[in-house]
Design a protein around this motif. Structure first.
Motif, PDB file in Angstrom:
ATOM      1  N   ASP A  68     -13.919  11.865  -2.556  1.00  0.00           N
ATOM      2  CA  ASP A  68     -13.043  11.015  -1.754  1.00  0.00           C
ATOM      3  C   ASP A  68     -11.643  11.435  -2.214  1.00  0.00           C
ATOM      4  N   GLN A  91      -8.472   8.172  10.606  1.00  0.00           N
ATOM      5  CA  GLN A  91      -8.081   7.908   9.215  1.00  0.00           C
ATOM      6  C   GLN A  91      -9.290   8.059   8.326  1.00  0.00           C
ATOM      7  N   GLY A  92      -9.126   7.774   7.023  1.00  0.00           N
ATOM      8  CA  GLY A  92     -10.186   8.052   6.057  1.00  0.00           C
ATOM      9  C   GLY A  92     -11.493   7.338   6.344  1.00  0.00           C
ATOM     10  N   ARG A  93     -11.409   6.078   6.739  1.00  0.00           N
ATOM     11  CA  ARG A  93     -12.637   5.304   6.920  1.00  0.00           C
ATOM     12  C   ARG A  93     -13.483   5.806   8.080  1.00  0.00           C
ATOM     13  N   LYS A 113      -2.369   9.179   2.579  1.00  0.00           N
ATOM     14  CA  LYS A 113      -1.942   9.171   1.170  1.00  0.00           C
ATOM     15  C   LYS A 113      -1.318  10.543   0.864  1.00  0.00           C
ATOM     16  N   ARG A 133      -6.073  11.023  -2.922  1.00  0.00           N
ATOM     17  CA  ARG A 133      -4.924  11.286  -3.815  1.00  0.00           C
ATOM     18  C   ARG A 133      -5.193  12.522  -4.666  1.00  0.00           C
ATOM     19  N   GLU A 159     -15.529   8.393   6.568  1.00  0.00           N
ATOM     20  CA  GLU A 159     -16.589   7.761   5.763  1.00  0.00           C
ATOM     21  C   GLU A 159     -17.731   7.297   6.656  1.00  0.00           C
ATOM     22  N   PHE A 205     -13.970   2.667  -3.091  1.00  0.00           N
ATOM     23  CA  PHE A 205     -12.900   1.840  -2.550  1.00  0.00           C
ATOM     24  C   PHE A 205     -13.539   0.865  -1.547  1.00  0.00           C
ATOM     25  N   ASN A 243      -8.971   4.504  -7.079  1.00  0.00           N
ATOM     26  CA  ASN A 243      -8.017   3.514  -6.581  1.00  0.00           C
ATOM     27  C   ASN A 243      -8.346   2.098  -7.035  1.00  0.00           C
ATOM     28  N   SER A 267      -8.145  10.626   3.510  1.00  0.00           N
ATOM     29  CA  SER A 267      -7.185   9.847   4.280  1.00  0.00           C
ATOM     30  C   SER A 267      -5.849  10.557   4.140  1.00  0.00           C
ATOM     31  N   THR A 281       0.832  -1.206   0.000  1.00  0.00           N
ATOM     32  CA  THR A 281       0.000   0.000   0.000  1.00  0.00           C
ATOM     33  C   THR A 281       0.861   1.248   0.000  1.00  0.00           C
ATOM     34  N   ARG A 293      -1.995  -4.885  -7.456  1.00  0.00           N
ATOM     35  CA  ARG A 293      -1.528  -3.509  -7.327  1.00  0.00           C
ATOM     36  C   ARG A 293      -0.132  -3.474  -6.724  1.00  0.00           C
TER      37      ARG A 293
HETATM   38  N1  F0G Z   1     -10.699   5.934  -0.042  1.00  0.00           N
HETATM   39  C1  F0G Z   1      -9.753   5.491  -0.876  1.00  0.00           C
HETATM   40  C2  F0G Z   1      -9.813   5.817  -2.336  1.00  0.00           C
HETATM   41  C3  F0G Z   1      -8.678   4.742  -0.359  1.00  0.00           C
HETATM   42  O1  F0G Z   1      -7.718   4.318  -1.187  1.00  0.00           O
HETATM   43  C4  F0G Z   1      -8.636   4.453   1.030  1.00  0.00           C
HETATM   44  C5  F0G Z   1      -7.559   3.654   1.607  1.00  0.00           C
HETATM   45  C6  F0G Z   1      -9.644   4.953   1.848  1.00  0.00           C
HETATM   46  C7  F0G Z   1     -10.668   5.680   1.273  1.00  0.00           C
HETATM   47  C8  F0G Z   1      -9.684   4.696   3.338  1.00  0.00           C
HETATM   48  O2  F0G Z   1      -8.708   5.405   3.988  1.00  0.00           O
HETATM   49  O3  F0G Z   1      -7.205   3.673   5.000  1.00  0.00           O
HETATM   50  O4  F0G Z   1      -7.234   6.004   5.865  1.00  0.00           O
HETATM   51  O5  F0G Z   1      -9.141   4.510   6.285  1.00  0.00           O
HETATM   52  N2  F0G Z   1      -6.773   2.963   0.915  1.00  0.00           N
HETATM   53  C9  F0G Z   1      -5.646   2.188   1.368  1.00  0.00           C
HETATM   54  C10 F0G Z   1      -5.048   1.484   0.191  1.00  0.00           C
HETATM   55  C11 F0G Z   1      -5.913   1.312   2.524  1.00  0.00           C
HETATM   56  O6  F0G Z   1      -4.189   0.600   0.402  1.00  0.00           O
HETATM   57  O7  F0G Z   1      -5.376   1.811  -0.945  1.00  0.00           O
HETATM   58  P1  F0G Z   1      -8.032   4.870   5.360  1.00  0.00           P
END
Ligand code: F0G
Length: 439
Positions: free
Chosen positions: A202, A86-88, A245, A205, A91, A111, A173, A242, A37, A384
């Motif tokens: 979202d 973190q991002g989730r 990233k 990136r 969400e 995602f 992603n 998140s 990741t 990936r």
């Molecule tokens: N949205 C996208 C597009 C993501 O790629 C991720 C996390 C999240 C939300 C959630 O964020 O991990 O901070 O809770 N992606 C990581 C990955 C885990 O490996 O692509 P998070």
């Protein structure tokens, strides 16, 4: 600086057996190059570490929060900035407040955690990528775009009252790290505006997406990424982020909105599980690292190098015949495992089989994004190779190229796998497998 440890093929074989052939269960010390990741794996800069030293750990009203909020607002422009661990977490709070059972949430591509949180709140998560996104070999500048006509149709069928928000994931992603164009953001905004539906980004990136707009979209060639990012966010009502990233941080995230009433409800939920709204589950030190990291992610020299080095990996393996999602994405290269292993049926998880082989051959850890992760939503089986920010050098990447080409040379002998355990949701994290006999 960290030492990296080499292992023998025999050691890797027994580590895999102990891990049930799931690379999430292999200890990181036994990984030579970790491309699992790009999340939370960045090397922080001297400026970030310096900022960490002035982290203020006051429970309420910390000056670190003020610096964090100012940094986020200067780039994202939203009225309310709610920190989360973190991002989730962002969400979960967003969907809990905005969705009810029977609702539908369209996205270019959810995602895995976004889909899971959306469904956990009782709503249906619908992916509406442009048709080009499903053809790995096809080169198109903005394969992350949403199918705008499809969005119109979905809103007409479901009725706008059942669509509490529309999301756009920048970059996409699950579909190859592909960007969304400004034109597409504007078109989606126009549809949302017509029906009174809020648009959320979202934004994980966002800096890479802004850079691709600068490189590929007419009219943006001489604009700084920062200005392009501002314009992207100006079309939205809020975002989830998140910071692991393009925040260049090892932990953290946030939720933004321009809606005062919504922000109040979101902060109330935040207090319940994350913490007081001036820290949201983060330390003052984390808030400082993010405040600096968001700006570093927008620096032109950094972005030029980042995008060029990801393409370097993609172009080197593609030139030797390895099928990848074209063009190379921002944060990762995605190998098309169905085309790499045409002898394996989809039920034998070609992406998982290839990821196992890359580890066995060279101690490289990658991540399946396909039938295991996305279940029936998977249109492709991808492996990936995510590139951590500011971590690996060209010689590390040359080694990765060498290993992939070695595996490609003996691809006919690669065996499929069968699930022996799966959890009811987000099964890829804890699944266990058995390797099948040679084909
Ligand atoms: N949205 C996208 C597009 C993501 O790629 C991720 C996390 C999240 C939300 C959630 O964020 O991990 O901070 O809770 N992606 C990581 C990955 C885990 O490996 O692509 P998070």
């Amino acid at each position: 600086m960290e030492p990296i440890r080499t292992t023998t093929r025999e050691e890797r074989q027994s580590l895999l057996e102990a891990a049930g052939y799931n690379l999430f269960a292999v200890p990181a010390e036994a990984i030579l190059i970790d491309l699992l990741t790009d999340s939370g794996t960045a090397a922080m800069s001297t400026a970030q570490w310096a900022a960490v030293m002035r982290g203020d750990e006051s429970y309420a009203g910390s000056p670190s929060f003020t610096r964090f909020r100012e940094s986020v607002q200067a780039i994202f422009g939203f009225r309310h900035v709610i920190p989360t661990h973190q991002g989730r977490a962002a969400e979960r709070i967003l969907f809990t407040v905005m969705c009810k059972r029977g609702d539908v949430v369209p996205n270019n591509a959810h995602f895995d955690t976004t889909r899971a949180n959306c469904e956990f709140a009782g709503a249906e998560a619908v992916d509406l990528p442009v048709p080009e996104a499903a053809q790995p070999a096809l080169v198109h500048p903005f394969k992350g775009n949403m199918d705008v006509a499809g969005l119109e149709r979905l809103i007409a069928e479901a009725g706008p009252a059942r669509v509490p928000l529309v999301m756009l994931t920048i970059t996409n992603n699950s579909g190859g790290g592909q960007p969304v164009s400004m034109e597409n953001i504007r078109a989606v905004r126009a549809v949302c505006g017509k029906h009174g539906i809020p648009l959320y980004l979202d934004a994980c990136r966002f800096a890479e997406n802004a850079h691709f707009i600068r490189l590929r979209e007419p009219g943006y060639a001489n604009r700084p990424a920062r200005q392009i990012a501002r314009e992207m966010f100006s079309h939205a009502d809020g975002c989830t982020m998140s910071a692991k990233k393009d925040g260049m941080a090892n932990i953290g995230g946030f939720l933004c909105t321009n809606d005062d009433a919504l922000a109040q409800q979101e902060k109330n939920l935040l207090i319940l599980t994350e913490g007081f709204p001036t820290y949201g589950g983060l330390s003052g030190r984390d808030l400082e690292a993010i405040a600096v990291g968001l700006n570093e992610a927008l620096e032109e020299d950094y972005l030029n190098y980042r995008i060029a080095s990801t393409a370097y990996l993609g172009n080197h393996i593609a030139r030797a015949g390895v099928p990848i999602v074209q063009p190379p994405g921002g944060h990762a290269i995605y190998i098309d495992a169905r085309a790499f292993l045409p002898h394996l049926p989809i039920e034998q998880f070609p992406g998982v089989a290839l990821a196992i082989e890359l580890y066995l051959e060279g101690g490289i850890r990658s991540c399946e994004i396909g039938t295991l992760m996305l279940g029936r939503h998977a249109k492709m089986d991808l492996v990936r190779l995510a590139i951590p920010r500011r971590v690996y050098t060209q010689s590390h990447i040359d080694y990765v190229v060498e290993i992939i080409l070695g595996v490609f040379a003996h691809r006919e002998g690669i065996r499929g796998v069968e699930l022996t355990y799966e959890a009811p949701f987000l099964r890829h994290f804890t699944a266990r497998f058995r390797r099948l006999e040679a084909p």
